[in-house]
Design a protein around this motif. Sequence first.
Motif, PDB file in Angstrom:
ATOM      1  N   THR A 268      48.664  68.575  25.418  1.00  0.00           N
ATOM      2  CA  THR A 268      49.159  69.113  26.688  1.00  0.00           C
ATOM      3  C   THR A 268      49.429  67.994  27.691  1.00  0.00           C
ATOM      4  OG1 THR A 268      46.909  69.394  27.546  1.00  0.00           O
ATOM      5  CG2 THR A 268      47.887  71.265  26.360  1.00  0.00           C
ATOM      6  N   GLN A 269      50.148  68.376  28.755  1.00  0.00           N
ATOM      7  CA  GLN A 269      50.488  67.456  29.847  1.00  0.00           C
ATOM      8  C   GLN A 269      49.501  67.665  30.989  1.00  0.00           C
ATOM      9  OE1 GLN A 269      53.630  65.407  30.518  1.00  0.00           O
ATOM     10  NE2 GLN A 269      52.210  64.711  32.099  1.00  0.00           N
ATOM     11  N   ALA A 270      48.974  66.581  31.554  1.00  0.00           N
ATOM     12  CA  ALA A 270      48.123  66.708  32.743  1.00  0.00           C
ATOM     13  C   ALA A 270      48.948  67.344  33.859  1.00  0.00           C
ATOM     14  CB  ALA A 270      47.594  65.342  33.164  1.00  0.00           C
ATOM     15  N   PRO A 271      48.430  68.369  34.526  1.00  0.00           N
ATOM     16  CA  PRO A 271      49.239  69.119  35.496  1.00  0.00           C
ATOM     17  C   PRO A 271      49.504  68.341  36.774  1.00  0.00           C
ATOM     18  CG  PRO A 271      46.968  69.899  35.522  1.00  0.00           C
ATOM     19  CD  PRO A 271      47.056  68.903  34.402  1.00  0.00           C
ATOM     20  N   LEU A 272      50.683  68.599  37.331  1.00  0.00           N
ATOM     21  CA  LEU A 272      51.038  68.019  38.634  1.00  0.00           C
ATOM     22  C   LEU A 272      51.876  69.021  39.434  1.00  0.00           C
ATOM     23  CD1 LEU A 272      52.070  64.229  38.578  1.00  0.00           C
ATOM     24  CD2 LEU A 272      50.222  65.331  39.815  1.00  0.00           C
ATOM     25  N   GLU A 273      51.598  70.312  39.267  1.00  0.00           N
ATOM     26  CA  GLU A 273      52.447  71.311  39.925  1.00  0.00           C
ATOM     27  C   GLU A 273      52.342  71.234  41.443  1.00  0.00           C
ATOM     28  OE1 GLU A 273      48.474  73.299  39.315  1.00  0.00           O
ATOM     29  OE2 GLU A 273      49.820  72.098  38.072  1.00  0.00           O
ATOM     30  N   GLN A 274      51.246  70.702  41.968  1.00  0.00           N
ATOM     31  CA  GLN A 274      51.104  70.613  43.417  1.00  0.00           C
ATOM     32  C   GLN A 274      52.027  69.562  44.032  1.00  0.00           C
ATOM     33  OE1 GLN A 274      49.352  72.658  45.254  1.00  0.00           O
ATOM     34  NE2 GLN A 274      48.507  73.756  43.510  1.00  0.00           N
ATOM     35  N   CYS A 275      52.618  68.724  43.180  1.00  0.00           N
ATOM     36  CA  CYS A 275      53.471  67.645  43.694  1.00  0.00           C
ATOM     37  C   CYS A 275      54.954  67.994  43.683  1.00  0.00           C
ATOM     38  CB  CYS A 275      53.239  66.361  42.893  1.00  0.00           C
ATOM     39  SG  CYS A 275      51.591  65.657  43.121  1.00  0.00           S
ATOM     40  N   HIS A 276      55.326  69.125  43.096  1.00  0.00           N
ATOM     41  CA  HIS A 276      56.747  69.459  43.113  1.00  0.00           C
ATOM     42  C   HIS A 276      56.996  70.924  43.455  1.00  0.00           C
ATOM     43  CE1 HIS A 276      55.964  71.222  39.171  1.00  0.00           C
ATOM     44  NE2 HIS A 276      55.579  70.057  38.720  1.00  0.00           N
ATOM     45  N   SER A 277      55.970  71.604  43.955  1.00  0.00           N
ATOM     46  CA  SER A 277      56.171  72.986  44.369  1.00  0.00           C
ATOM     47  C   SER A 277      56.794  73.013  45.759  1.00  0.00           C
ATOM     48  CB  SER A 277      54.838  73.745  44.380  1.00  0.00           C
ATOM     49  OG  SER A 277      53.977  73.201  45.363  1.00  0.00           O
ATOM     50  N   ARG A 278      57.361  74.138  46.120  1.00  0.00           N
ATOM     51  CA  ARG A 278      57.991  74.274  47.436  1.00  0.00           C
ATOM     52  C   ARG A 278      56.951  74.266  48.548  1.00  0.00           C
ATOM     53  NH1 ARG A 278      63.171  75.687  47.796  1.00  0.00           N
ATOM     54  NH2 ARG A 278      62.850  76.771  49.783  1.00  0.00           N
ATOM     55  N   THR A 279      55.705  74.574  48.196  1.00  0.00           N
ATOM     56  CA  THR A 279      54.635  74.556  49.197  1.00  0.00           C
ATOM     57  C   THR A 279      53.851  73.252  49.093  1.00  0.00           C
ATOM     58  OG1 THR A 279      53.221  75.766  47.638  1.00  0.00           O
ATOM     59  CG2 THR A 279      54.407  77.060  49.287  1.00  0.00           C
ATOM     60  N   PHE A 280      54.563  72.162  48.920  1.00  0.00           N
ATOM     61  CA  PHE A 280      53.959  70.836  48.783  1.00  0.00           C
ATOM     62  C   PHE A 280      52.923  70.577  49.868  1.00  0.00           C
ATOM     63  CE2 PHE A 280      53.780  66.380  49.914  1.00  0.00           C
ATOM     64  CZ  PHE A 280      53.677  65.733  48.701  1.00  0.00           C
ATOM     65  N   GLN A 281      51.703  70.220  49.433  1.00  0.00           N
ATOM     66  CA  GLN A 281      50.659  69.805  50.356  1.00  0.00           C
ATOM     67  C   GLN A 281      50.119  68.468  49.874  1.00  0.00           C
ATOM     68  OE1 GLN A 281      49.426  71.154  53.232  1.00  0.00           O
ATOM     69  NE2 GLN A 281      51.088  72.644  53.153  1.00  0.00           N
ATOM     70  N   ALA A 282      50.120  67.492  50.758  1.00  0.00           N
ATOM     71  CA  ALA A 282      49.822  66.123  50.347  1.00  0.00           C
ATOM     72  C   ALA A 282      48.438  65.977  49.744  1.00  0.00           C
ATOM     73  CB  ALA A 282      49.981  65.180  51.536  1.00  0.00           C
ATOM     74  N   GLU A 283      47.410  66.609  50.354  1.00  0.00           N
ATOM     75  CA  GLU A 283      46.063  66.400  49.835  1.00  0.00           C
ATOM     76  C   GLU A 283      45.903  66.977  48.431  1.00  0.00           C
ATOM     77  OE1 GLU A 283      45.363  69.613  53.063  1.00  0.00           O
ATOM     78  OE2 GLU A 283      46.998  68.332  52.371  1.00  0.00           O
ATOM     79  N   ALA A 284      46.535  68.144  48.170  1.00  0.00           N
ATOM     80  CA  ALA A 284      46.454  68.744  46.834  1.00  0.00           C
ATOM     81  C   ALA A 284      47.210  67.894  45.820  1.00  0.00           C
ATOM     82  CB  ALA A 284      47.021  70.162  46.865  1.00  0.00           C
ATOM     83  N   CYS A 285      48.380  67.379  46.217  1.00  0.00           N
ATOM     84  CA  CYS A 285      49.165  66.526  45.321  1.00  0.00           C
ATOM     85  C   CYS A 285      48.411  65.235  45.012  1.00  0.00           C
ATOM     86  CB  CYS A 285      50.515  66.216  45.955  1.00  0.00           C
ATOM     87  SG  CYS A 285      51.528  65.039  45.027  1.00  0.00           S
ATOM     88  N   PHE A 286      47.885  64.577  46.043  1.00  0.00           N
ATOM     89  CA  PHE A 286      47.136  63.339  45.836  1.00  0.00           C
ATOM     90  C   PHE A 286      45.935  63.575  44.915  1.00  0.00           C
ATOM     91  CE2 PHE A 286      48.385  60.873  49.951  1.00  0.00           C
ATOM     92  CZ  PHE A 286      49.605  60.602  49.389  1.00  0.00           C
TER      93      PHE A 286
END
Length: 232
Positions: free
Chosen positions: A113-131
């Motif tokens: 599987t791929q390590a998830p990064l959905e928080q970095c390309h969703s329309r509700t981008f939030q920096a702390e969740a992406c980081f």
Amino acid sequence: MRPRRAGAGASCAGLGLRLQRGGDTKPNTMCSLTRMLALLLGTLLWAPWRALHGAPLAELSGDQGFQVFLQKNLEFTRKIKGDVAALQRVVCDTFQLCKEEELLLVRQDLGITQAPLEQCHSRTFQAEACFSQIREGLRIYHGSLATVRELLPGHTGLVETLQLDAANLSSNIQQQMEDLGLATVTYPTEGRGPLPALSSHFHHQVGGFFVLANFQRFLETAYRALRHLTRL
């Protein structure tokens, strides 16, 4: 000078004047509807941009320290991507494992599987969740690169440098989050590792191939997220 065209507000003002003189009440209703529609349209047009750019870091777009952090780590991420690409070429030359589409069935059987990064390309981008997701993914791939190190004993130095760079990038992001007072979001790790137990040498080769391919995709998304923040 060209005459100014009257807008909805001017039209409504005119209708109000007529109403004071005993005019029809229907235009007032129409005027209210016009105002409501204009407000609704404005909200709909603005909402997607607010969702995308409404991250808590928007007010830091002009902060020099934050911009320096972004630029330095964009360069660092680009450097890591180059090292991953170099190891991908070695795997291709050594094991003739070059194209993902030829190995998709094996990947499915192995459950890679791929390590998830959905928080970095969703329309509700939030920096702390992406980081936080970038940091967690870097931790995962740091461990999974051990498979590549075993697979390519002649390139141990490059793999270890890659592991060190992944750890340093994670540390840079953690430090910046602390400097900005951002909360660290912890994601559950159970069942999230991208690499299962590998039962044969061929599976080991395929596993190493996909560790690098997935890590490269992960870095591409992380790079775009950092670049997005430079444009807020």
